[in-house]
Design a protein around this motif. Structure first.
Motif, PDB file in Angstrom:
ATOM      1  N   ARG A   1     -24.191  12.959  23.900  1.00 41.95           N
ATOM      2  CA  ARG A   1     -24.856  12.410  22.720  1.00 41.95           C
ATOM      3  C   ARG A   1     -23.941  12.517  21.504  1.00 41.95           C
ATOM      4  N   VAL A   2     -23.286  11.428  21.173  1.00 43.64           N
ATOM      5  CA  VAL A   2     -22.422  11.373  19.982  1.00 43.64           C
ATOM      6  C   VAL A   2     -22.745  10.094  19.206  1.00 43.64           C
ATOM      7  N   PRO A   3     -23.979   9.952  18.718  1.00 37.97           N
ATOM      8  CA  PRO A   3     -24.410   8.687  18.108  1.00 37.97           C
ATOM      9  C   PRO A   3     -23.636   8.327  16.853  1.00 37.97           C
ATOM     10  N   ASN A   4     -23.192   9.305  16.095  1.00 37.00           N
ATOM     11  CA  ASN A   4     -22.476   8.986  14.856  1.00 37.00           C
ATOM     12  C   ASN A   4     -21.094   8.409  15.143  1.00 37.00           C
ATOM     13  N   MET A   5     -20.370   9.010  16.083  1.00 33.54           N
ATOM     14  CA  MET A   5     -19.072   8.438  16.448  1.00 33.54           C
ATOM     15  C   MET A   5     -19.246   7.110  17.174  1.00 33.54           C
ATOM     16  N   ALA A   6     -20.327   6.988  17.956  1.00 33.97           N
ATOM     17  CA  ALA A   6     -20.590   5.698  18.600  1.00 33.97           C
ATOM     18  C   ALA A   6     -20.809   4.613  17.557  1.00 33.97           C
ATOM     19  N   SER A   7     -21.495   4.955  16.465  1.00 38.67           N
ATOM     20  CA  SER A   7     -21.737   3.972  15.414  1.00 38.67           C
ATOM     21  C   SER A   7     -20.464   3.620  14.655  1.00 38.67           C
TER      22      SER A   7
END
Length: 406
Positions: free
Chosen positions: A54-60
């Protein structure tokens, strides 16, 4: 006037290096393989983490897209949810080697075009002349180890004998490095540093990139454990890096983590060296808060590599990525108009791979800041494009390698 922050997530490669086969790393993919392992439960550890990565900020910011561009595969759970908030791409290393100096120097505009020296995977590894000089000039009763080894395993193997005899533990790896482990209390931390200074000079004729002090504490009964007082003694870059260029231009430079060591403390400005990823990131954020206009912060977060990559610890590596990701909004919140942040890496260290060494990989290039144009910046043909872009953003003439995407 704009400011810049570059954060190197040490060893967070994204696979796909075309010459990886020459290093025995064809197919290595640090982020991709961690994400895949997490979907299979291999990233689960009680009390630490579980489930998909879960790395939603880097994914964004485009991390998954950069991985996909590098390898042709979108890692599980890394696709951006909604509009991408950053400029994203991937970097190709042109330097020889897959170690820390090669990656960082190239990021800073100086690719390594010469061949590093290496010690063979034999026992003993070191030339007799070098071993003799270390013992004589270091006033030592002898050395232990003298082979390729894991840093944690070798102190378990020789720690008790080291404490008993006073002989430091000397070892190497596939990298251009000579590492010296010694007990902080019985041998002495400053004595270890002084010994490494001596060995640094002795290693110069062999083209060895780094001599590393690896202090540890503990006893046979409690076990031995490395401390955070590691110190790298690197050979200096052969020409001016962006640190030299910015210093000569009168700009403020702050370096965090082991950056000062990597660049042999040449024009590394204010050096801040806390222990651990979280403390280093906090120091970098604080430095940016107080950074004058036109200034530059260069930070390295080493735990990805030293604590999890080399130890082939998938859950630990995944948890470290998630911990960093949770703090990305904290970075975004302090940015002023004109600021730029680049999140990148220096090489890979795939925890699913065989052995315990670095892996030759592409690196992510994720750039963001108020008003910065978003979208793909494509394949960057050298890590040096990062340094070139920083100089362009800061309005300083670019004289080294690399092509700016700005």
């Amino acid at each position: 006037m704009p400011r810049a922050l570059v954060i190197v997530l040490d060893s967070v490669g994204i696979g796909g290096a075309e010459d990886a086969h020459a290093y025995g790393d064809a197919g290595a993919d640090t982020v991709g393989h961690i994400a895949e392992a997490c979907t299979k439960g291999q990233g689960d550890k009680a009390g630490l983490r579980s489930g998909p990565l879960r790395v939603p900020n880097m994914a964004s910011l485009g991390l998954g897209l950069a991985c996909e561009a590098s390898t042709g595969r979108m890692p599980p759970n890394l696709a951006p949810q909604g509009a991408v908030k950053g400029a994203w791409g991937y970097g190709v290393e042109t330097s020889k080697g897959k170690d820390t100096p090669s990656g960082h120097w190239e990021i800073a505009g100086v690719p390594v075009v010469f061949d590093w020296g290496y010690f063979p995977n034999t026992a003993p590894s070191f030339p007799k002349e070098l071993t003799g000089a270390i013992i004589a000039k270091g006033n030592l009763p002898g050395i232990l180890g003298d082979k390729h080894a894991s840093g944690t395993a070798i102190i378990d193997e020789y720690g008790a004998e080291h404490v008993r005899t006073g002989k430091p533990i000397c070892y190497t790896s596939v990298d251009s490095v000579l590492q010296i482990a010694a007990h902080e209390e019985t041998f002495g931390l400053q004595r270890l540093y002084d010994l490494c200074h001596i060995v640094r000079e002795l290693c110069d004729p062999y083209q060895i990139g780094r001599v590393i002090a690896r202090p540890f504490v503990g006893t046979t009964e409690t076990g031995f454990k490395r401390t955070g007082n590691r110190k790298d003694f690197a050979t200096p870059p052969p020409s001016d890096t962006i640190l030299d260029t910015l210093t000569k231009a009168g700009r403020t430079v702050v370096t965090v983590g082991k950056i000062g060591d990597i660049f042999a403390h040449r024009n590394t400005g204010e050096e801040i060296k806390p222990h651990g990823n979280d403390a280093c990131l906090s120091a970098a954020i604080d430095a940016l808060k107080h950074l004058p206009d036109g200034g530059f912060v260069f930070a390295n977060l080493v735990d990805f590599d030293s604590e999890f990559g080399h130890r082939r610890d998938i859950p630990g590596y995944a948890a470290a990525l998630e911990a960093f990701d949770r703090r990305v909004p904290e970075i975004e919140a302090i940015l002023k108009p004109g600021d730029i942040v680049v999140i990148t890496a220096d090489h890979g260290n795939d925890p699913t791979w065989q052995g315990t060494d670095h892996t030759r990989e592409h690196i992510p290039v994720l750039a963001f800041g108020p008003g910065l144009e978003t979208g793909s910046i494509g394949r960057r043909e050298s890590f040096a494009d990062i340094g070139a872009s920083v100089l362009t953003h800061l309005g300083v003439s670019h004289v080294g390698k690399g092509a700016s995407w700005l």
